[in-house]
Design an enzyme around this catalytic site. Sequence first.
Site, PDB file in Angstrom:
ATOM      1  N   ASP A  97       0.798  -1.225   0.000  1.00  0.00           N
ATOM      2  CA  ASP A  97       0.000   0.000   0.000  1.00  0.00           C
ATOM      3  C   ASP A  97       0.837   1.285   0.000  1.00  0.00           C
ATOM      4  O   ASP A  97       0.337   2.353   0.344  1.00  0.00           O
ATOM      5  CB  ASP A  97      -0.975  -0.018   1.181  1.00  0.00           C
ATOM      6  CG  ASP A  97      -2.172  -0.919   0.888  1.00  0.00           C
ATOM      7  OD1 ASP A  97      -2.578  -0.986  -0.296  1.00  0.00           O
ATOM      8  OD2 ASP A  97      -2.692  -1.563   1.820  1.00  0.00           O
ATOM      9  N   ASP A 160      -6.802  -4.153  -5.169  1.00  0.00           N
ATOM     10  CA  ASP A 160      -6.488  -2.802  -4.710  1.00  0.00           C
ATOM     11  C   ASP A 160      -5.114  -2.338  -5.188  1.00  0.00           C
ATOM     12  O   ASP A 160      -4.856  -1.147  -5.344  1.00  0.00           O
ATOM     13  CB  ASP A 160      -6.502  -2.723  -3.171  1.00  0.00           C
ATOM     14  CG  ASP A 160      -7.563  -3.583  -2.519  1.00  0.00           C
ATOM     15  OD1 ASP A 160      -7.932  -4.614  -3.099  1.00  0.00           O
ATOM     16  OD2 ASP A 160      -8.004  -3.235  -1.416  1.00  0.00           O
TER      17      ASP A 160
END
Length: 386
Positions: A97, A160
């Site tokens: 991330d 994601d």
Amino acid sequence: MHEEDKIWARNVLARITEKMEKVSVRSADKIPYTTENGVHDDWSGDDKIGWWTNGFWGGMMWQMYELTGQERYKAVAESVERKLDRVLMDAQSMDHDSGFKWLPTSVNNYRLTGDPASRNRALLAANNLAGRFNHAGQFIRAWNDWGGNGPDRRGWAIIDCMMNLPLLYWASEETKDPRFAQTAMRHADTAARCFVREDGSVNHIVEFDVDSGEMVRSYGGQGYGDGSSWTRGQAWGLYGFAQSFRHTGKREYLDTAMRIADYFIAHIPESGLIPVDFCQPAEPAWEDSTAAAIAASGLLEIRQLLGEKKKESAGSAENGPGEDGRKYLEAAARLLRALTERRVNWDDAADNLLEKCTAAYHDKNHEFSIIYGDYYLIEALMKLAL
Ligand code: GLY
């Protein structure tokens, strides 16, 4: 039609700016994730600083800086960015991330001010992200193992991650070293093959054999179940593939983004408000406003890319009728109007904008405020207002 949308978006942004003037003062020393009784919580402590959402408050401050030119927003954004240095120095906190953390903070700072320290942070994060690449399976590993009896996540990739790839594209553009973009494209190719289903819906998690690279299976992840359609995953997918096209020009990425987008648009309920999963049972009718905001911004990205392509190839037969992106613009405007009319908390005593955001279908709590919903709402409105 678009002129009307533009004026509307500018008016909504003016209202948001008015509210954020107060919120930004109250939350200047925090890194919020959600609100408790309308008050931002704070995830900047050592036990929470690695959380994947910790770049968005800084990103919102840069949005406010761009909208108002006021230096005080820049100061808050820079303080968030400095706090994230603790994450850069902690291998266990660094996961895939990095894009969510350092694109809204350091890459924005560098873009707007040219600060070399921000460039340095973003390049360190990009190097770490590229280091997560599994060569056998051609994917970027998502999360770390957290010890205990948890699952072996070495072979897990998640949809994601498509939103983290722009950090790698940026690093290649910045350093003129193609390795970062090559890694991103290999991951995007794998995602197009293994995550996107025939009908345009997407898997949340795919597990690969870490040695052979073979796909093992998919998981429902934060959605309703295996084979279902988690709406935020759909939104990450359509937006992420659009960004991969923006940075590489590889037509397959735009086609994939449009396929996911078309599935999303076909499933928008009459209300324009988005459920947590397009396959969830009718009751409980849990919503996820973040999915709506992210999808709106991604749809506007696709629309813009189609507009640019059309200009490039004006006069050629490449772009047929219907490829001007009007349907993406209309769908985005519909989502944004539903959110701002029914799901934004306009009370400036409350710190959040969006209500009814949901992190995961099977979590204990549903329908609260989540910081990235607010970030993508503002981002989408800024695109519509252009
Ligand atoms: N990236 C995790 C999520 O969308 O909840």
